[in-house]
Design a protein around this motif. Sequence first.
Motif, PDB file in Angstrom:
ATOM      1  N   VAL A 138      22.150 -13.288   4.736  1.00  0.00           N
ATOM      2  CA  VAL A 138      21.850 -13.505   3.314  1.00  0.00           C
ATOM      3  C   VAL A 138      21.471 -12.213   2.589  1.00  0.00           C
ATOM      4  O   VAL A 138      21.420 -12.175   1.360  1.00  0.00           O
ATOM      5  CB  VAL A 138      20.735 -14.570   3.119  1.00  0.00           C
ATOM      6  N   GLY A 139      21.189 -11.142   3.350  1.00  0.00           N
ATOM      7  CA  GLY A 139      20.909  -9.860   2.725  1.00  0.00           C
ATOM      8  C   GLY A 139      19.452  -9.461   2.664  1.00  0.00           C
ATOM      9  O   GLY A 139      19.082  -8.561   1.896  1.00  0.00           O
ATOM     10  N   LEU A 140      18.591 -10.081   3.483  1.00  0.00           N
ATOM     11  CA  LEU A 140      17.186  -9.698   3.532  1.00  0.00           C
ATOM     12  C   LEU A 140      16.988  -8.535   4.501  1.00  0.00           C
ATOM     13  O   LEU A 140      17.748  -8.382   5.456  1.00  0.00           O
ATOM     14  CB  LEU A 140      16.328 -10.893   3.969  1.00  0.00           C
ATOM     15  N   PRO A 141      15.977  -7.700   4.293  1.00  0.00           N
ATOM     16  CA  PRO A 141      15.737  -6.568   5.189  1.00  0.00           C
ATOM     17  C   PRO A 141      15.384  -7.029   6.603  1.00  0.00           C
ATOM     18  O   PRO A 141      14.568  -7.940   6.782  1.00  0.00           O
ATOM     19  CB  PRO A 141      14.534  -5.856   4.558  1.00  0.00           C
ATOM     20  N   VAL A 142      16.000  -6.409   7.578  1.00  0.00           N
ATOM     21  CA  VAL A 142      15.687  -6.721   8.976  1.00  0.00           C
ATOM     22  C   VAL A 142      15.231  -5.491   9.747  1.00  0.00           C
ATOM     23  O   VAL A 142      14.858  -5.601  10.924  1.00  0.00           O
ATOM     24  CB  VAL A 142      16.895  -7.362   9.692  1.00  0.00           C
ATOM     25  N   CYS A 143      15.263  -4.330   9.104  1.00  0.00           N
ATOM     26  CA  CYS A 143      14.786  -3.113   9.768  1.00  0.00           C
ATOM     27  C   CYS A 143      14.075  -2.239   8.740  1.00  0.00           C
ATOM     28  O   CYS A 143      14.245  -2.413   7.529  1.00  0.00           O
ATOM     29  CB  CYS A 143      15.925  -2.358  10.448  1.00  0.00           C
ATOM     30  N   LEU A 144      13.318  -1.307   9.230  1.00  0.00           N
ATOM     31  CA  LEU A 144      12.471  -0.495   8.354  1.00  0.00           C
ATOM     32  C   LEU A 144      13.286   0.342   7.375  1.00  0.00           C
ATOM     33  O   LEU A 144      12.869   0.544   6.229  1.00  0.00           O
ATOM     34  CB  LEU A 144      11.565   0.395   9.201  1.00  0.00           C
ATOM     35  N   ARG A 145      14.449   0.837   7.797  1.00  0.00           N
ATOM     36  CA  ARG A 145      15.229   1.671   6.884  1.00  0.00           C
ATOM     37  C   ARG A 145      15.679   0.878   5.661  1.00  0.00           C
ATOM     38  O   ARG A 145      15.902   1.452   4.592  1.00  0.00           O
ATOM     39  CB  ARG A 145      16.424   2.294   7.600  1.00  0.00           C
ATOM     40  N   GLN A 146      15.798  -0.455   5.802  1.00  0.00           N
ATOM     41  CA  GLN A 146      16.177  -1.282   4.661  1.00  0.00           C
ATOM     42  C   GLN A 146      15.007  -1.528   3.716  1.00  0.00           C
ATOM     43  O   GLN A 146      15.168  -2.155   2.670  1.00  0.00           O
ATOM     44  CB  GLN A 146      16.761  -2.614   5.152  1.00  0.00           C
ATOM     45  N   LEU A 147      13.850  -1.018   4.067  1.00  0.00           N
ATOM     46  CA  LEU A 147      12.689  -1.001   3.174  1.00  0.00           C
ATOM     47  C   LEU A 147      12.314   0.436   2.808  1.00  0.00           C
ATOM     48  O   LEU A 147      11.207   0.703   2.338  1.00  0.00           O
ATOM     49  CB  LEU A 147      11.488  -1.698   3.839  1.00  0.00           C
TER      50      LEU A 147
ATOM     51  N   MET B 173      11.055  -6.319  -3.355  1.00  0.00           N
ATOM     52  CA  MET B 173      10.389  -7.523  -3.828  1.00  0.00           C
ATOM     53  C   MET B 173       9.472  -8.106  -2.756  1.00  0.00           C
ATOM     54  O   MET B 173       9.651  -7.839  -1.553  1.00  0.00           O
ATOM     55  CB  MET B 173      11.438  -8.553  -4.262  1.00  0.00           C
ATOM     56  N   HIS B 174       8.525  -8.910  -3.209  1.00  0.00           N
ATOM     57  CA  HIS B 174       7.554  -9.508  -2.293  1.00  0.00           C
ATOM     58  C   HIS B 174       8.244 -10.221  -1.140  1.00  0.00           C
ATOM     59  O   HIS B 174       7.899 -10.017   0.031  1.00  0.00           O
ATOM     60  CB  HIS B 174       6.664 -10.489  -3.069  1.00  0.00           C
ATOM     61  N   GLY B 175       9.222 -11.058  -1.446  1.00  0.00           N
ATOM     62  CA  GLY B 175       9.889 -11.823  -0.399  1.00  0.00           C
ATOM     63  C   GLY B 175      10.655 -10.961   0.583  1.00  0.00           C
ATOM     64  O   GLY B 175      10.812 -11.332   1.754  1.00  0.00           O
ATOM     65  N   GLU B 176      11.120  -9.802   0.136  1.00  0.00           N
ATOM     66  CA  GLU B 176      11.801  -8.874   1.042  1.00  0.00           C
ATOM     67  C   GLU B 176      10.813  -8.269   2.032  1.00  0.00           C
ATOM     68  O   GLU B 176      11.121  -8.095   3.214  1.00  0.00           O
ATOM     69  CB  GLU B 176      12.500  -7.794   0.219  1.00  0.00           C
TER      70      GLU B 176
ATOM     71  N   LEU C 275      11.880   2.980   4.809  1.00  0.00           N
ATOM     72  CA  LEU C 275      10.938   3.571   5.749  1.00  0.00           C
ATOM     73  C   LEU C 275      11.651   4.006   7.026  1.00  0.00           C
ATOM     74  O   LEU C 275      12.789   3.598   7.287  1.00  0.00           O
ATOM     75  CB  LEU C 275       9.829   2.581   6.099  1.00  0.00           C
ATOM     76  N   SER C 276      10.939   4.793   7.811  1.00  0.00           N
ATOM     77  CA  SER C 276      11.458   5.226   9.103  1.00  0.00           C
ATOM     78  C   SER C 276      10.452   4.879  10.192  1.00  0.00           C
ATOM     79  O   SER C 276       9.240   5.018   9.993  1.00  0.00           O
ATOM     80  CB  SER C 276      11.700   6.737   9.105  1.00  0.00           C
ATOM     81  N   ALA C 277      10.963   4.457  11.323  1.00  0.00           N
ATOM     82  CA  ALA C 277      10.089   4.160  12.461  1.00  0.00           C
ATOM     83  C   ALA C 277       9.391   5.416  12.965  1.00  0.00           C
ATOM     84  O   ALA C 277       8.378   5.326  13.669  1.00  0.00           O
ATOM     85  CB  ALA C 277      10.898   3.512  13.578  1.00  0.00           C
TER      86      ALA C 277
ATOM     87  N   LEU D  33       0.821  -1.211   0.000  1.00  0.00           N
ATOM     88  CA  LEU D  33       0.000   0.000   0.000  1.00  0.00           C
ATOM     89  C   LEU D  33       0.854   1.261   0.000  1.00  0.00           C
ATOM     90  O   LEU D  33       0.346   2.355  -0.245  1.00  0.00           O
ATOM     91  CB  LEU D  33      -0.933   0.007   1.220  1.00  0.00           C
ATOM     92  N   LEU D  34       2.139   1.098   0.280  1.00  0.00           N
ATOM     93  CA  LEU D  34       3.075   2.219   0.271  1.00  0.00           C
ATOM     94  C   LEU D  34       3.850   2.187  -1.043  1.00  0.00           C
ATOM     95  O   LEU D  34       4.652   1.282  -1.284  1.00  0.00           O
ATOM     96  CB  LEU D  34       4.047   2.125   1.449  1.00  0.00           C
ATOM     97  N   HIS D  35       3.612   3.163  -1.892  1.00  0.00           N
ATOM     98  CA  HIS D  35       4.192   3.165  -3.239  1.00  0.00           C
ATOM     99  C   HIS D  35       5.710   3.057  -3.197  1.00  0.00           C
ATOM    100  O   HIS D  35       6.316   2.321  -3.992  1.00  0.00           O
ATOM    101  CB  HIS D  35       3.772   4.442  -3.972  1.00  0.00           C
ATOM    102  N   GLU D  36       6.346   3.771  -2.275  1.00  0.00           N
ATOM    103  CA  GLU D  36       7.800   3.795  -2.234  1.00  0.00           C
ATOM    104  C   GLU D  36       8.391   2.436  -1.865  1.00  0.00           C
ATOM    105  O   GLU D  36       9.524   2.118  -2.235  1.00  0.00           O
ATOM    106  CB  GLU D  36       8.301   4.861  -1.248  1.00  0.00           C
ATOM    107  N   VAL D  37       7.619   1.623  -1.157  1.00  0.00           N
ATOM    108  CA  VAL D  37       8.066   0.275  -0.831  1.00  0.00           C
ATOM    109  C   VAL D  37       7.734  -0.683  -1.971  1.00  0.00           C
ATOM    110  O   VAL D  37       8.587  -1.447  -2.445  1.00  0.00           O
ATOM    111  CB  VAL D  37       7.419  -0.225   0.479  1.00  0.00           C
ATOM    112  N   ASP D  38       6.496  -0.626  -2.438  1.00  0.00           N
ATOM    113  CA  ASP D  38       6.030  -1.560  -3.465  1.00  0.00           C
ATOM    114  C   ASP D  38       6.849  -1.461  -4.750  1.00  0.00           C
ATOM    115  O   ASP D  38       7.094  -2.476  -5.410  1.00  0.00           O
ATOM    116  CB  ASP D  38       4.557  -1.282  -3.763  1.00  0.00           C
TER     117      ASP D  38
END
Length: 394
Positions: free
Chosen positions: A320-329, A288-291, A331-333, A279-284
């Motif tokens: 392995v390089g998957l996002p673990v925090c919001l900034r890696q998607l 990727m879906h799996g991220e 976004l900001s908390a 629903l967030l354009h900047e993320v979508d």
Amino acid sequence: MEDQQKTETNPGLTTRIFGCPGRYIQGPGLINSAPEYIQKLKVQAVALLCSARSQRNEGGRLITSLQNAGIETIVATFGGECSMREIEKQVDFIRSQDAGVGALIALGGGKPIDTGKSIAYRLGVPIVVMPTLASNDSPCAALSVIYTPEGETESFEVFERNPDLVMVDTDIIAAAPVRTLVAGMGDAMATWYEARACRQNPQAITTFGVRPPLAATALAELCANILFDHGVAAITATESGSPNDAFEHVVEANTLLSGIGFESGGLAASHAVAQAFTLLHEVDQNYMHGEMVAFGVLTQLFLESDHEEAGRVAEFFARVGLPVCLRQLGLSADDNDAIGVVVEGTMGFPFIGNLASPVTEVTVRQALLGADQLGRQTCDALGEQAYKKLHAGA
């Protein structure tokens, strides 16, 4: 007594369904021998759905091999989004060709595959799935996620049967960007934790509307174990250009085990969060879906107060390089508006109630922020080299 009465009046709490493709085939070079398997469907003509890019590459090779085998091929160019508009457009196009199409082949990533399943259902023909990425668990599922033309999640369709034939050419998978394989690990890891949640909640149901069978839960756990045991080695092998057993194991986990496991084992909060992110354009548009699902896994584990397992998963994701925090998607908390959109979207997911404990907007927000804090701590401890390597230039 009250619980017994509920069970007796709701067959969904006693019936179990295990869905799987009619035939799953995985190995290098399969695109060249595809006609051998497709001919067993007893068809004279097929429709092939794939992107314009694919038609210049693996799709072109497939078209040539089909034509050499005497199978007439109608090529439909995928428009980029699995929307009802796209589905209806392609159905009309294929019907207009009047070629006696006896099967539809969906070649590509998750969205063309889901689109192909919906088209085949409307045409009443078998569906052959040939993924070019191991980035998601769509290929084996009797389900398509439907998006708006703009890319926001809209609904999903559940079909009466799984794909008739799934062919995974691991030469093609190995040639794809490593980021796609890693994204598939995020999607696949959710399979176990969502199936575990459904097993723990006697009221939980799968996408089939029934209780998960033991086999699905067992396969979901195997899926996660394969990722923990072989994920890092699979990446190393792929980057070196020498795919090995570890790579083949992870492709199978991402594609077959995850596909069967999520569908027959059940969904919960991991995918609820992931779908909310769309629903967030900047993320979508950038992830990727799996991220997105990967961060959903951490959020779900916080909703379940399983902090020890959240730490284990966060460490694996970081390696392995998957996002673990919001900034890696992206976004900001501190972005209350964006977090609010994710919270609301998560609460609207149809299977969020599969968690054993009640879920509220407050607990979802707390879990999102808790997962973000854990992720930042994990990055501080392990670094972000793997994540930055995958996203360099993105």
